[in-house]
Design a protein around this motif. Sequence first.
Motif, PDB file in Angstrom:
ATOM      1  N   THR A   1       4.430   4.703  -4.293  1.00 25.54           N
ATOM      2  CA  THR A   1       4.075   3.289  -4.293  1.00 25.54           C
ATOM      3  C   THR A   1       3.592   2.852  -5.675  1.00 25.54           C
ATOM      4  O   THR A   1       2.792   3.539  -6.308  1.00 25.54           O
TER       5      THR A   1
ATOM      6  N   GLU B   1      14.413  -0.144  -4.530  1.00 21.33           N
ATOM      7  CA  GLU B   1      15.085  -1.202  -3.775  1.00 21.33           C
ATOM      8  C   GLU B   1      16.566  -0.884  -3.588  1.00 21.33           C
ATOM      9  O   GLU B   1      17.148  -1.154  -2.533  1.00 21.33           O
TER      10      GLU B   1
ATOM     11  N   ARG C   1       7.649  -4.456  -9.137  1.00 20.69           N
ATOM     12  CA  ARG C   1       8.905  -4.192  -8.447  1.00 20.69           C
ATOM     13  C   ARG C   1       9.505  -2.918  -9.006  1.00 20.69           C
ATOM     14  O   ARG C   1       9.375  -2.618 -10.197  1.00 20.69           O
ATOM     15  N   VAL C   2      10.178  -2.159  -8.143  1.00 20.55           N
ATOM     16  CA  VAL C   2      10.818  -0.905  -8.558  1.00 20.55           C
ATOM     17  C   VAL C   2      12.293  -1.004  -8.164  1.00 20.55           C
ATOM     18  O   VAL C   2      12.669  -0.671  -7.028  1.00 20.55           O
TER      19      VAL C   2
ATOM     20  N   ASN D   1      11.878   6.579   0.718  1.00 16.46           N
ATOM     21  CA  ASN D   1      12.832   6.002  -0.248  1.00 16.46           C
ATOM     22  C   ASN D   1      13.769   7.057  -0.805  1.00 16.46           C
ATOM     23  O   ASN D   1      14.686   6.732  -1.562  1.00 16.46           O
TER      24      ASN D   1
ATOM     25  N   THR E   1       8.050  -4.663  -0.970  1.00 18.73           N
ATOM     26  CA  THR E   1       8.501  -4.980  -2.315  1.00 18.73           C
ATOM     27  C   THR E   1       7.893  -6.316  -2.713  1.00 18.73           C
ATOM     28  O   THR E   1       7.663  -7.176  -1.854  1.00 18.73           O
TER      29      THR E   1
ATOM     30  N   SER F   1       5.147  -1.695  -4.001  1.00 12.92           N
ATOM     31  CA  SER F   1       6.520  -1.288  -3.705  1.00 12.92           C
ATOM     32  C   SER F   1       6.502  -0.230  -2.609  1.00 12.92           C
ATOM     33  O   SER F   1       5.455   0.319  -2.271  1.00 12.92           O
ATOM     34  N   GLU F   2       7.674   0.069  -2.059  1.00 11.27           N
ATOM     35  CA  GLU F   2       7.762   1.011  -0.946  1.00 11.27           C
ATOM     36  C   GLU F   2       7.722   2.459  -1.432  1.00 11.27           C
ATOM     37  O   GLU F   2       8.504   2.851  -2.295  1.00 11.27           O
TER      38      GLU F   2
END
Length: 307
Positions: free
Chosen positions: A66, A76, A71-72, A60, A47, A55-56
């Motif tokens: 990704t 998160e 940022r997402v 998730n 992140t 982002s991951e």
Amino acid sequence: MSAYEPDPMIKRDLVGYGETMPDPKWPGGAVIAVNFNLNVEGGGEATLANGDAVSEGMLNDIGVGTKIGKRVPLVESVFEFGSRRGSWRVLEAFDRHGIKASILGVARSLEQNPDLARAFLARGHELVSHGYRWIDYVEVDAETEREHMRKAIDILTGLAGERPLGWMTGRPSPNTRTLIMEEGGFLYDRDSLADELPYWIEGPNGPHLVIPYSYESNDNRFNENSGFSTADHFFQYMRDAFDTLYREGQAGAPKLLSIGLHDRLIGRPGRIAGLHRLLDYMCAHEGVWFCRGIDVARHWHAHFRPE
């Protein structure tokens, strides 16, 4: 590959124990060893908040890939659920059945939720180093990986009051095992999917123990319904794995069943019932050794260490 270069496959072991597996002599004459592993990774994932460029996009559970340079928050929040709620739900399941597990703890995660780390330890679970970050270390240079390894050891030692004795990166680099052995102080690592019993490799400081993990007997199949859609799917698959290895153990070839769990996956209300059913089922059988990774390691060091 040129004619004078050695074949890198030669350094790989594709034979293992061969047709006849050794008798692991599990404690109490158990016909199967069952090791539950709870992955705690929230806060350690990719992140921008951790200084990453992306982002991951892995595990998730909501199908968001990704994102570069962004940022997402929704992704998160999935990882936050595991730390805030899912871990406690899994702990309750283990408490109810009297099971001690290996906690694969990302250091960056647990340092942000020290109360959770203390709860794991107070219940007798083992704290295994799952690295400093939950990232793919294939993409990380050796010096940075070494620095991360030492950070992880320091953080987890501070939380637990003693250093971790087990290691699992999860997505190791070609350098990972060498760095583990050079660092020293570990009784084993889990960065292998190669077998159903522990095995030794030769290291710079003597024999090094590898206790295989599994991405197959694992709740990662819940991710985006990629195999498991319901609690029953999880239960049935794990039950079948258990039954197969239980029969083999009764026939004289006991094995280790390693089961991987993630707080943000199995910890959901609609999935945790599958874990309860599985624990009920396993606990109804005789000759089952429920163990942590460190228990397996100490047993193997005591009975099977090469001379």
